[in-house]
Design a protein around this motif. Structure first.
Motif, PDB file in Angstrom:
ATOM      1  N   PRO A 137      -6.226  14.941   2.956  1.00  0.00           N
ATOM      2  CA  PRO A 137      -6.105  15.047   1.500  1.00  0.00           C
ATOM      3  C   PRO A 137      -6.370  13.714   0.828  1.00  0.00           C
ATOM      4  O   PRO A 137      -6.102  12.645   1.397  1.00  0.00           O
ATOM      5  CB  PRO A 137      -4.659  15.503   1.303  1.00  0.00           C
ATOM      6  N   GLU A 138      -6.877  13.771  -0.377  1.00  0.00           N
ATOM      7  CA  GLU A 138      -7.163  12.560  -1.142  1.00  0.00           C
ATOM      8  C   GLU A 138      -5.944  12.179  -1.958  1.00  0.00           C
ATOM      9  O   GLU A 138      -5.247  13.029  -2.512  1.00  0.00           O
ATOM     10  CB  GLU A 138      -8.358  12.795  -2.067  1.00  0.00           C
ATOM     11  N   ASP A 139      -5.667  10.889  -2.027  1.00  0.00           N
ATOM     12  CA  ASP A 139      -4.528  10.386  -2.787  1.00  0.00           C
ATOM     13  C   ASP A 139      -4.961  10.136  -4.234  1.00  0.00           C
ATOM     14  O   ASP A 139      -5.685   9.184  -4.517  1.00  0.00           O
ATOM     15  CB  ASP A 139      -4.011   9.097  -2.146  1.00  0.00           C
ATOM     16  N   TYR A 140      -4.512  11.002  -5.140  1.00  0.00           N
ATOM     17  CA  TYR A 140      -4.832  10.855  -6.555  1.00  0.00           C
ATOM     18  C   TYR A 140      -3.751  10.072  -7.306  1.00  0.00           C
ATOM     19  O   TYR A 140      -3.810   9.944  -8.526  1.00  0.00           O
ATOM     20  CB  TYR A 140      -5.002  12.227  -7.208  1.00  0.00           C
ATOM     21  N   PHE A 141      -2.754   9.576  -6.561  1.00  0.00           N
ATOM     22  CA  PHE A 141      -1.630   8.892  -7.196  1.00  0.00           C
ATOM     23  C   PHE A 141      -1.521   7.455  -6.686  1.00  0.00           C
ATOM     24  O   PHE A 141      -0.446   6.999  -6.294  1.00  0.00           O
ATOM     25  CB  PHE A 141      -0.339   9.673  -6.938  1.00  0.00           C
ATOM     26  N   GLY A 142      -2.651   6.765  -6.722  1.00  0.00           N
ATOM     27  CA  GLY A 142      -2.695   5.366  -6.326  1.00  0.00           C
ATOM     28  C   GLY A 142      -2.126   4.460  -7.398  1.00  0.00           C
ATOM     29  O   GLY A 142      -1.493   4.899  -8.367  1.00  0.00           O
ATOM     30  N   GLU A 143      -2.391   3.181  -7.266  1.00  0.00           N
ATOM     31  CA  GLU A 143      -1.790   2.180  -8.147  1.00  0.00           C
ATOM     32  C   GLU A 143      -2.032   2.442  -9.639  1.00  0.00           C
ATOM     33  O   GLU A 143      -1.098   2.323 -10.440  1.00  0.00           O
ATOM     34  CB  GLU A 143      -2.285   0.786  -7.756  1.00  0.00           C
ATOM     35  N   PRO A 144      -3.249   2.796 -10.080  1.00  0.00           N
ATOM     36  CA  PRO A 144      -3.442   3.005 -11.515  1.00  0.00           C
ATOM     37  C   PRO A 144      -2.564   4.117 -12.097  1.00  0.00           C
ATOM     38  O   PRO A 144      -2.123   4.032 -13.248  1.00  0.00           O
ATOM     39  CB  PRO A 144      -4.928   3.374 -11.614  1.00  0.00           C
ATOM     40  N   VAL A 145      -2.293   5.164 -11.309  1.00  0.00           N
ATOM     41  CA  VAL A 145      -1.424   6.250 -11.765  1.00  0.00           C
ATOM     42  C   VAL A 145       0.040   5.866 -11.601  1.00  0.00           C
ATOM     43  O   VAL A 145       0.862   6.091 -12.501  1.00  0.00           O
ATOM     44  CB  VAL A 145      -1.736   7.550 -10.997  1.00  0.00           C
ATOM     45  N   ALA A 146       0.387   5.291 -10.455  1.00  0.00           N
ATOM     46  CA  ALA A 146       1.775   4.929 -10.186  1.00  0.00           C
ATOM     47  C   ALA A 146       2.316   3.951 -11.218  1.00  0.00           C
ATOM     48  O   ALA A 146       3.488   3.998 -11.589  1.00  0.00           O
ATOM     49  CB  ALA A 146       1.895   4.334  -8.782  1.00  0.00           C
ATOM     50  N   GLU A 147       1.449   3.065 -11.690  1.00  0.00           N
ATOM     51  CA  GLU A 147       1.863   2.042 -12.652  1.00  0.00           C
ATOM     52  C   GLU A 147       2.460   2.654 -13.911  1.00  0.00           C
ATOM     53  O   GLU A 147       3.396   2.108 -14.505  1.00  0.00           O
ATOM     54  CB  GLU A 147       0.666   1.151 -13.012  1.00  0.00           C
ATOM     55  N   HIS A 148       1.926   3.792 -14.365  1.00  0.00           N
ATOM     56  CA  HIS A 148       2.369   4.412 -15.615  1.00  0.00           C
ATOM     57  C   HIS A 148       3.063   5.752 -15.399  1.00  0.00           C
ATOM     58  O   HIS A 148       3.372   6.443 -16.361  1.00  0.00           O
ATOM     59  CB  HIS A 148       1.162   4.630 -16.541  1.00  0.00           C
ATOM     60  N   TYR A 149       3.328   6.122 -14.135  1.00  0.00           N
ATOM     61  CA  TYR A 149       3.781   7.487 -13.860  1.00  0.00           C
ATOM     62  C   TYR A 149       5.107   7.830 -14.542  1.00  0.00           C
ATOM     63  O   TYR A 149       5.221   8.839 -15.227  1.00  0.00           O
ATOM     64  CB  TYR A 149       3.906   7.708 -12.350  1.00  0.00           C
TER      65      TYR A 149
END
Length: 246
Positions: A4-16
């Protein structure tokens, strides 16, 4: 099956957490943790896609031993930075194939995450993975939305879910394949950001069949965490399937 592809990397985690602020409302988290703690009883709980610990932390505060599985190291690093985060054991991996040692009285998957698995096969295998972790009599809980297809007039395949001054969000549906995608546009400092995440929407009855394939049976279904009755007008549901006792 492809990794599976990780769509919740640093750019998303930063503002999650900021982007999901309404999901952190104390009243909602209290109801969520209370229901989960009741299902876990004196046993352990396993959260599929534990993320930044939005649910795992308040559940652990109620005295439940919580372990998590998550694909995103960036999201888990946010969990680790929070008070009590070090007490949550986390295994890095996907929720379809990753196994954690031991058994649990509760496995749970919240906030539409079952739809992050973009094939029916993967969703079925997620149920099988949950069942494999459960002790006899244990429960698998899923929180997910009811597909919003009633809002689609003939010829339309897009439904907006948020329109703000700096953010725009809309879902695109393919009713022939049950594929959908959520699109997020954010404008900050005069610059625009865009990301899209694929999903596969799934009906309550289809989830019940997946549970049956995994050897589980429906125990409860509510509209929300306060155990409101699930009706034809409900746009979300919290469903619980039970593994038969030996």
């Amino acid at each position: 099956m492809n990794a599976p592809e990780d769509y919740f990397g640093e750019p998303v985690a930063e503002h999650y957490d900021e982007s999901s602020a309404d999901m952190f409302e104390p009243e909602l988290l209290d109801a969520t943790a209370g229901l989960l703690a009741g299902l876990a009883g004196r046993g352990r709980a396993l959260e599929f896609a534990v993320g930044t610990g939005r649910v795992a932390l308040p559940l652990a505060e109620r005295g439940v031993e919580v372990h998590g599985i998550d694909l995103s190291r960036a999201m888990v690093s946010r969990l680790r930075a929070k008070p009590g985060g070090d007490a949550i054991g986390v295994t890095i991996g996907d929720i379809v194939t990753t196994r954690v040692e031991g058994t649990f009285s509760l496995v749970y998957l919240v906030f539409n995450t079952i739809m992050n698995l973009t094939t029916q096969e993967a969703q079925v295998d997620c149920f099988r993975n949950a069942a494999a972790h459960l002790a006899p009599g244990g429960c698998f809980l899923v929180e997910v939305g009811v597909p919003d297809l009633r809002r689609l007039p003939p010829g339309q395949n897009v439904v907006p879910f948020h329109v703000g001054e700096e953010t725009l969000g809309f879902d695109v549906y393919d009713t022939a394949t049950q594929a959908m995608s959520s699109h997020h546009v954010r404008v900050a400092g005069g610059r625009g950001e865009y990301r899209a995440i694929p999903f596969r929407y799934v009906w309550p009855a289809e989830l019940d069949l997946m549970a049956r394939i995994a050897g589980l049976r429906l125990r409860d279904r509510w509209e929300g965490w306060s155990r409101q009755p699930f009706t034809a007008e409900s746009r979300h549901h919290v469903s619980v399937w039970e593994k038969p006792a030996e």
